[in-house]
Design a protein around this motif. Structure first.
Motif, PDB file in Angstrom:
ATOM      1  N   ASP A   1       0.822  -1.212   0.000  1.00 18.29           N
ATOM      2  CA  ASP A   1       0.000   0.000   0.000  1.00 18.29           C
ATOM      3  C   ASP A   1       0.855   1.260   0.000  1.00 18.29           C
ATOM      4  O   ASP A   1       0.522   2.251  -0.661  1.00 18.29           O
ATOM      5  N   ALA A   2       1.949   1.235   0.749  1.00 16.81           N
ATOM      6  CA  ALA A   2       2.849   2.389   0.776  1.00 16.81           C
ATOM      7  C   ALA A   2       3.478   2.602  -0.590  1.00 16.81           C
ATOM      8  O   ALA A   2       3.658   3.738  -1.045  1.00 16.81           O
ATOM      9  N   GLN A   3       3.802   1.520  -1.281  1.00 16.58           N
ATOM     10  CA  GLN A   3       4.417   1.631  -2.600  1.00 16.58           C
ATOM     11  C   GLN A   3       3.439   2.197  -3.623  1.00 16.58           C
ATOM     12  O   GLN A   3       3.810   3.043  -4.451  1.00 16.58           O
ATOM     13  N   VAL A   4       2.203   1.754  -3.560  1.00 15.41           N
ATOM     14  CA  VAL A   4       1.206   2.262  -4.500  1.00 15.41           C
ATOM     15  C   VAL A   4       1.040   3.765  -4.339  1.00 15.41           C
ATOM     16  O   VAL A   4       1.005   4.524  -5.316  1.00 15.41           O
ATOM     17  N   GLY A   5       0.964   4.225  -3.077  1.00 13.34           N
ATOM     18  CA  GLY A   5       0.825   5.650  -2.836  1.00 13.34           C
ATOM     19  C   GLY A   5       1.999   6.436  -3.377  1.00 13.34           C
ATOM     20  O   GLY A   5       1.827   7.479  -4.016  1.00 13.34           O
ATOM     21  N   ALA A   6       3.211   5.939  -3.144  1.00 15.56           N
ATOM     22  CA  ALA A   6       4.402   6.644  -3.605  1.00 15.56           C
ATOM     23  C   ALA A   6       4.483   6.667  -5.124  1.00 15.56           C
ATOM     24  O   ALA A   6       4.805   7.698  -5.730  1.00 15.56           O
ATOM     25  N   ILE A   7       4.202   5.541  -5.750  1.00 16.53           N
ATOM     26  CA  ILE A   7       4.299   5.456  -7.205  1.00 16.53           C
ATOM     27  C   ILE A   7       3.299   6.391  -7.870  1.00 16.53           C
ATOM     28  O   ILE A   7       3.587   7.020  -8.901  1.00 16.53           O
ATOM     29  N   ARG A   8       2.110   6.500  -7.313  1.00 17.09           N
ATOM     30  CA  ARG A   8       1.090   7.367  -7.906  1.00 17.09           C
ATOM     31  C   ARG A   8       1.374   8.845  -7.669  1.00 17.09           C
ATOM     32  O   ARG A   8       1.009   9.695  -8.486  1.00 17.09           O
ATOM     33  N   LEU A   9       2.018   9.147  -6.543  1.00 17.87           N
ATOM     34  CA  LEU A   9       2.109  10.538  -6.131  1.00 17.87           C
ATOM     35  C   LEU A   9       3.383  11.247  -6.550  1.00 17.87           C
ATOM     36  O   LEU A   9       3.344  12.296  -7.186  1.00 17.87           O
ATOM     37  N   MET A  10       4.542  10.704  -6.183  1.00 20.46           N
ATOM     38  CA  MET A  10       5.774  11.476  -6.296  1.00 20.46           C
ATOM     39  C   MET A  10       6.167  11.809  -7.737  1.00 20.46           C
ATOM     40  O   MET A  10       6.565  12.949  -8.019  1.00 20.46           O
ATOM     41  N   PRO A  11       6.084  10.888  -8.694  1.00 25.32           N
ATOM     42  CA  PRO A  11       6.423  11.290 -10.059  1.00 25.32           C
ATOM     43  C   PRO A  11       5.528  12.407 -10.584  1.00 25.32           C
ATOM     44  O   PRO A  11       5.995  13.306 -11.299  1.00 25.32           O
ATOM     45  N   ALA A  12       4.254  12.360 -10.240  1.00 22.44           N
ATOM     46  CA  ALA A  12       3.339  13.409 -10.695  1.00 22.44           C
ATOM     47  C   ALA A  12       3.699  14.751 -10.071  1.00 22.44           C
ATOM     48  O   ALA A  12       3.694  15.787 -10.743  1.00 22.44           O
ATOM     49  N   LEU A  13       3.998  14.746  -8.779  1.00 20.55           N
ATOM     50  CA  LEU A  13       4.401  15.989  -8.132  1.00 20.55           C
ATOM     51  C   LEU A  13       5.698  16.522  -8.729  1.00 20.55           C
ATOM     52  O   LEU A  13       5.861  17.730  -8.922  1.00 20.55           O
ATOM     53  N   ALA A  14       6.640  15.644  -9.004  1.00 13.92           N
ATOM     54  CA  ALA A  14       7.909  16.071  -9.590  1.00 13.92           C
ATOM     55  C   ALA A  14       7.687  16.691 -10.970  1.00 13.92           C
ATOM     56  O   ALA A  14       8.318  17.699 -11.322  1.00 13.92           O
ATOM     57  N   ALA A  15       6.782  16.106 -11.750  1.00 12.95           N
ATOM     58  CA  ALA A  15       6.491  16.661 -13.068  1.00 12.95           C
ATOM     59  C   ALA A  15       5.872  18.049 -12.958  1.00 12.95           C
ATOM     60  O   ALA A  15       6.222  18.969 -13.708  1.00 12.95           O
ATOM     61  N   GLU A  16       4.949  18.215 -12.015  1.00 15.03           N
ATOM     62  CA  GLU A  16       4.343  19.530 -11.814  1.00 15.03           C
ATOM     63  C   GLU A  16       5.381  20.539 -11.322  1.00 15.03           C
ATOM     64  O   GLU A  16       5.388  21.701 -11.724  1.00 15.03           O
ATOM     65  N   ALA A  17       6.293  20.096 -10.456  1.00 15.90           N
ATOM     66  CA  ALA A  17       7.302  20.989  -9.883  1.00 15.90           C
ATOM     67  C   ALA A  17       8.289  21.478 -10.934  1.00 15.90           C
ATOM     68  O   ALA A  17       8.904  22.540 -10.771  1.00 15.90           O
ATOM     69  N   ALA A  18       8.438  20.730 -12.026  1.00  9.97           N
ATOM     70  CA  ALA A  18       9.369  21.148 -13.071  1.00  9.97           C
ATOM     71  C   ALA A  18       8.967  22.474 -13.694  1.00  9.97           C
ATOM     72  O   ALA A  18       9.813  23.204 -14.226  1.00  9.97           O
ATOM     73  N   ASP A  19       7.686  22.813 -13.634  1.00  9.09           N
ATOM     74  CA  ASP A  19       7.192  24.055 -14.237  1.00  9.09           C
ATOM     75  C   ASP A  19       6.698  25.058 -13.204  1.00  9.09           C
ATOM     76  O   ASP A  19       6.086  26.059 -13.553  1.00  9.09           O
ATOM     77  N   ASP A  20       6.932  24.789 -11.922  1.00  6.22           N
ATOM     78  CA  ASP A  20       6.403  25.649 -10.867  1.00  6.22           C
ATOM     79  C   ASP A  20       7.480  25.817  -9.801  1.00  6.22           C
ATOM     80  O   ASP A  20       7.749  24.903  -9.020  1.00  6.22           O
ATOM     81  N   VAL A  21       8.106  26.994  -9.765  1.00  2.00           N
ATOM     82  CA  VAL A  21       9.231  27.224  -8.867  1.00  2.00           C
ATOM     83  C   VAL A  21       8.815  27.083  -7.408  1.00  2.00           C
ATOM     84  O   VAL A  21       9.523  26.478  -6.594  1.00  2.00           O
ATOM     85  N   GLU A  22       7.660  27.639  -7.055  1.00  2.00           N
ATOM     86  CA  GLU A  22       7.205  27.569  -5.669  1.00  2.00           C
ATOM     87  C   GLU A  22       6.926  26.130  -5.265  1.00  2.00           C
ATOM     88  O   GLU A  22       7.297  25.683  -4.176  1.00  2.00           O
ATOM     89  N   LEU A  23       6.265  25.401  -6.148  1.00  3.94           N
ATOM     90  CA  LEU A  23       5.982  23.999  -5.851  1.00  3.94           C
ATOM     91  C   LEU A  23       7.279  23.206  -5.733  1.00  3.94           C
ATOM     92  O   LEU A  23       7.415  22.339  -4.856  1.00  3.94           O
ATOM     93  N   ALA A  24       8.253  23.507  -6.589  1.00  5.29           N
ATOM     94  CA  ALA A  24       9.538  22.813  -6.528  1.00  5.29           C
ATOM     95  C   ALA A  24      10.219  23.041  -5.182  1.00  5.29           C
ATOM     96  O   ALA A  24      10.798  22.115  -4.596  1.00  5.29           O
ATOM     97  N   ALA A  25      10.165  24.276  -4.684  1.00  5.09           N
ATOM     98  CA  ALA A  25      10.789  24.580  -3.399  1.00  5.09           C
ATOM     99  C   ALA A  25      10.107  23.819  -2.269  1.00  5.09           C
ATOM    100  O   ALA A  25      10.768  23.287  -1.362  1.00  5.09           O
ATOM    101  N   ARG A  26       8.780  23.744  -2.315  1.00  6.03           N
ATOM    102  CA  ARG A  26       8.051  23.048  -1.259  1.00  6.03           C
ATOM    103  C   ARG A  26       8.266  21.538  -1.347  1.00  6.03           C
ATOM    104  O   ARG A  26       8.351  20.852  -0.325  1.00  6.03           O
ATOM    105  N   LEU A  27       8.373  21.016  -2.564  1.00  6.68           N
ATOM    106  CA  LEU A  27       8.642  19.599  -2.722  1.00  6.68           C
ATOM    107  C   LEU A  27      10.039  19.267  -2.205  1.00  6.68           C
ATOM    108  O   LEU A  27      10.256  18.244  -1.551  1.00  6.68           O
ATOM    109  N   HIS A  28      10.999  20.155  -2.497  1.00  8.31           N
ATOM    110  CA  HIS A  28      12.364  19.955  -2.002  1.00  8.31           C
ATOM    111  C   HIS A  28      12.371  19.941  -0.477  1.00  8.31           C
ATOM    112  O   HIS A  28      13.045  19.112   0.157  1.00  8.31           O
ATOM    113  N   ALA A  29      11.625  20.851   0.138  1.00  3.96           N
ATOM    114  CA  ALA A  29      11.559  20.893   1.601  1.00  3.96           C
ATOM    115  C   ALA A  29      10.944  19.609   2.145  1.00  3.96           C
ATOM    116  O   ALA A  29      11.396  19.076   3.180  1.00  3.96           O
ATOM    117  N   TYR A  30       9.911  19.101   1.471  1.00  8.84           N
ATOM    118  CA  TYR A  30       9.273  17.864   1.910  1.00  8.84           C
ATOM    119  C   TYR A  30      10.256  16.696   1.844  1.00  8.84           C
ATOM    120  O   TYR A  30      10.376  15.904   2.792  1.00  8.84           O
TER     121      TYR A  30
END
Length: 204
Positions: A105-134
């Motif tokens: 279950d932990a793997q499913v959550g990570a696989i669905r979430l983190m790549p998508a967030l990383a893709a969004e962060a590539a075009d959003d400086v603020e989101l990238a900073a918050r993702l880096h902090a996380y």
């Protein structure tokens, strides 16, 4: 939604002086985490969060300007606990930290979430900073484990602790996100033993 409804909703979002409802905040955060685990970032919608939390969409929009901000707040407010092991043994601490990642279950959550967030962060400086902090927050307990082990004499001075964290975490993330190879308890045990041998650790 008609134009009149949109205008009314926009006005409600901007209406000043309304105190935050802590109960609503908690319900929204819980709903975000649940939905992320079920359908991932792209499947999460404000409509779904509002329905699950039992609030109106305007309640969400008053607090968060975007879905990305909502998701990162849910990730960083403690609802996804980070293990903080301190058993007195380097090996046991590392296993306590990484073995939960072998749960499907932990793997499913990570696989669905983190790549998508990383893709969004590539075009959003603020989101990238918050993702880096996380991500930094998630790495900190492992660095703490290594530094405590060094203080006990289990690891020699002079090692690049951040690189050791990369070796441990990177191998697991590569399998989850790219190669598709198994991440199970046996793999994590072998990984920890291999890294400890590589850095010459004398784990208790």
């Amino acid at each position: 939604m008609g134009e009149t409804a949109r205008v009314g909703e926009d006005q409600e979002r901007r209406r000043p002086g309304r105190p935050r409802d802590v109960g609503a905040d908690d319900a929204i955060m819980d709903a975000v985490v649940e939905i992320l685990t079920e359908v991932g970032f792209r499947g999460l919608t404000i409509d779904a969060v509002a329905h699950r939390a039992g609030v109106g969409k305007a309640t969400i929009y008053r607090r968060w300007e975007s879905k990305e901000q909502l998701v990162l707040d849910a990730l960083t407010n403690g609802r996804i606990p980070v293990p903080q092991p301190d058993t007195g043994s380097l090996r046991d601490d590392l296993l306590a930290y990484y073995l939960p990642l072998a749960v499907p279950d932990a793997q499913v959550g990570a696989i669905r979430l983190m790549p998508a967030l990383a893709a969004e962060a590539a075009d959003d400086v603020e989101l990238a900073a918050r993702l880096h902090a996380y991500v930094s927050d998630r790495r900190a307990p492992v660095a703490g484990i290594l530094h405590r082990a060094q203080g006990r004499g289990e690891i020699a001075e002079g090692f690049d602790m951040e690189l050791v964290v990369d070796l441990l975490t990177g191998a697991i993330m590569y399998r989850l996100y790219f190669s598709g190879d198994v991440v199970d308890e046996d793999m994590i045990h072998r990984l920890v033993e291999g890294v400890l041998a590589g850095i010459g650790a004398t784990s208790l």
